[in-house]
Design a protein around this motif. Sequence first.
Motif, mmCIF file in Angstrom:
data_model
loop_
_atom_site.group_PDB
_atom_site.id
_atom_site.type_symbol
_atom_site.label_atom_id
_atom_site.label_comp_id
_atom_site.label_asym_id
_atom_site.label_seq_id
_atom_site.Cartn_x
_atom_site.Cartn_y
_atom_site.Cartn_z
ATOM 1 N N ARG A 112 0.830 -1.207 0.000
ATOM 2 C CA ARG A 112 0.000 0.000 0.000
ATOM 3 C C ARG A 112 0.866 1.260 0.000
ATOM 4 N N HIS A 113 1.988 1.236 0.750
ATOM 5 C CA HIS A 113 2.930 2.360 0.701
ATOM 6 C C HIS A 113 3.891 2.133 -0.462
ATOM 7 N N LEU A 114 3.759 2.963 -1.474
ATOM 8 C CA LEU A 114 4.582 2.815 -2.676
ATOM 9 C C LEU A 114 5.940 3.488 -2.487
ATOM 10 N N TYR A 115 5.984 4.492 -1.578
ATOM 11 C CA TYR A 115 7.213 5.278 -1.361
ATOM 12 C C TYR A 115 7.460 5.419 0.131
ATOM 13 N N HIS A 116 8.731 5.648 0.481
ATOM 14 C CA HIS A 116 9.119 5.762 1.886
ATOM 15 C C HIS A 116 9.993 7.015 2.000
ATOM 16 N N PHE A 117 9.330 8.139 2.248
ATOM 17 C CA PHE A 117 9.978 9.449 2.149
ATOM 18 C C PHE A 117 10.750 9.835 3.403
ATOM 19 N N ARG A 118 12.037 10.166 3.229
ATOM 20 C CA ARG A 118 12.778 10.880 4.270
ATOM 21 C C ARG A 118 12.525 12.378 4.049
ATOM 22 N N GLU A 119 12.990 13.182 5.001
ATOM 23 C CA GLU A 119 12.798 14.632 4.838
ATOM 24 C C GLU A 119 13.421 15.136 3.535
ATOM 25 N N ILE A 120 14.635 14.659 3.237
ATOM 26 C CA ILE A 120 15.334 15.127 2.033
ATOM 27 C C ILE A 120 14.570 14.751 0.758
ATOM 28 N N ASP A 121 13.867 13.601 0.786
ATOM 29 C CA ASP A 121 13.107 13.168 -0.394
ATOM 30 C C ASP A 121 11.918 14.104 -0.652
ATOM 31 N N ILE A 122 11.257 14.509 0.450
ATOM 32 C CA ILE A 122 10.136 15.452 0.313
ATOM 33 C C ILE A 122 10.669 16.772 -0.253
ATOM 34 N N ARG A 123 11.809 17.214 0.272
ATOM 35 C CA ARG A 123 12.408 18.468 -0.221
ATOM 36 C C ARG A 123 12.767 18.350 -1.706
ATOM 37 N N ASN A 124 13.408 17.228 -2.077
ATOM 38 C CA ASN A 124 13.813 17.026 -3.481
ATOM 39 C C ASN A 124 12.602 16.949 -4.410
ATOM 40 N N LEU A 125 11.565 16.234 -3.986
ATOM 41 C CA LEU A 125 10.379 16.078 -4.836
ATOM 42 C C LEU A 125 9.732 17.430 -5.119
ATOM 43 N N PHE A 126 9.470 18.194 -4.056
ATOM 44 C CA PHE A 126 8.704 19.427 -4.268
ATOM 45 C C PHE A 126 9.547 20.558 -4.853
ATOM 46 N N SER A 127 10.863 20.478 -4.703
ATOM 47 C CA SER A 127 11.692 21.512 -5.323
ATOM 48 C C SER A 127 11.652 21.380 -6.853
ATOM 49 N N LYS A 128 11.320 20.181 -7.347
ATOM 50 C CA LYS A 128 11.183 20.011 -8.806
ATOM 51 C C LYS A 128 10.032 20.852 -9.354
ATOM 52 N N PHE A 129 9.080 21.185 -8.468
ATOM 53 C CA PHE A 129 7.894 21.942 -8.900
ATOM 54 C C PHE A 129 7.870 23.339 -8.259
ATOM 55 N N ASP A 130 9.058 23.866 -7.992
ATOM 56 C CA ASP A 130 9.214 25.230 -7.462
ATOM 57 C C ASP A 130 8.485 25.450 -6.145
ATOM 58 N N ALA A 131 8.539 24.447 -5.290
ATOM 59 C CA ALA A 131 7.960 24.602 -3.956
ATOM 60 C C ALA A 131 9.008 24.185 -2.930
ATOM 61 N N GLU A 132 8.809 24.650 -1.696
ATOM 62 C CA GLU A 132 9.804 24.340 -0.669
ATOM 63 C C GLU A 132 9.148 24.021 0.671
ATOM 64 N N VAL A 133 9.870 23.220 1.467
ATOM 65 C CA VAL A 133 9.408 22.873 2.805
ATOM 66 C C VAL A 133 9.752 24.038 3.729
ATOM 67 N N VAL A 134 8.730 24.579 4.419
ATOM 68 C CA VAL A 134 8.996 25.718 5.298
ATOM 69 C C VAL A 134 8.938 25.339 6.780
ATOM 70 N N GLU A 135 8.355 24.185 7.077
ATOM 71 C CA GLU A 135 8.354 23.717 8.477
ATOM 72 C C GLU A 135 8.197 22.195 8.489
ATOM 73 N N VAL A 136 8.860 21.556 9.446
ATOM 74 C CA VAL A 136 8.727 20.110 9.647
ATOM 75 C C VAL A 136 8.262 19.889 11.074
ATOM 76 N N LYS A 137 7.214 19.099 11.250
ATOM 77 C CA LYS A 137 6.683 18.854 12.589
ATOM 78 C C LYS A 137 6.541 17.356 12.842
ATOM 79 N N PRO A 138 6.785 16.919 14.074
ATOM 80 C CA PRO A 138 6.586 15.487 14.368
ATOM 81 C C PRO A 138 5.101 15.167 14.567
ATOM 82 N N MET A 139 4.696 13.953 14.238
ATOM 83 C CA MET A 139 3.354 13.485 14.629
ATOM 84 C C MET A 139 3.534 12.752 15.953
#
Length: 309
Positions: free
Chosen positions: A232-259
């Motif tokens: 069911r989980h196709l991907y296993h994102f680390r913080e850097i992966d989220i940053r790399n993915l969204f930077s491809k579309f001119d977006a950036e991570v501005v805050e990271v919070k724990p659940m």
Amino acid sequence: MYQFFWLLVGDKMFHVEQLEKKKCPICSSEKMSLVFPVKDYMITKEEFNVVSCDQCGFKFTNPIPVESEIGKYYESDVYVSHSNTKKGLKNFIYHLVRNFTLQRKIDLVSRYANGKKLLDIGSGAGYFLNKAKETGFQTLGLEPSEEVREGSMKEFGLDVKDISELHHLKNKSIDAITMWHVLEHVYELNRDAKQMLDVLKDDGVLIVAVPNPDSWDAKFYGDHWGGWDVPRHLYHFREIDIRNLFSKFDAEVVEVKPMQFDPVYVSMLSEQYKGRSVLHAIWFGMLSYFNKNTHGCTSQIYVIKKKSK
Ligand SMILES: [Zn+2]
């Protein structure tokens, strides 16, 4: 590349087509290495490989069932994220904790959203969306399961549409998009990430929560970690992966919070997969929680904004 294999769910045998990715979904490198095979402990007990991109380190499940077949891997009342069952201690705690976390999610969205138009992708049973609506947001939910979608519409009177509606929304029309443990399930990752940012206003916010394979408990439990949840989980994102993915579309991570509650919840799943008592989970979940500043939390929330031009 397509392959076939046989899947046994209960006493039913299915013929399942598989799709093998030849490229990393984030950096497109063709070089990847096996991390380990992981069992679908939750439902089918089938094994799926988790691989890691040699170039950027992104981990993903490969191969995966084709999209038209994945529904079979959700057909179980044990898949708690998509059901309302309160049977058993684990489900009871999950539901209790969900009520605590709903308000925190609303507070986070309210802090970043510059308007009231909220889109929740993978809205599930509708608890979050209902809370958002009560708080004053104009809400729209997208949910692929017809049964779950209709349940949430009936119970809360919510506006929920099929997931394909994402591609029919007006550009720059949404103030806030939320995806609570949903991005890791999305087949067309790049297409949909781009589309989400297209429908978001320039000052809008995208909030994404996903499990973190860099967390202390992920390392501790290895292939028994509850956060893999293959296929069911196709991907296993680390913080850097989220940053790399969204930077491809001119977006950036501005805050990271724990659940906050996920370390114990995911440790409970992991201990169950190891065949041990849930009491272990309280201890190891706490250990993971207190290690969240060095390793990152079991699940993390990423607040993403478009880069200003
Ligand atoms: Zn890569």
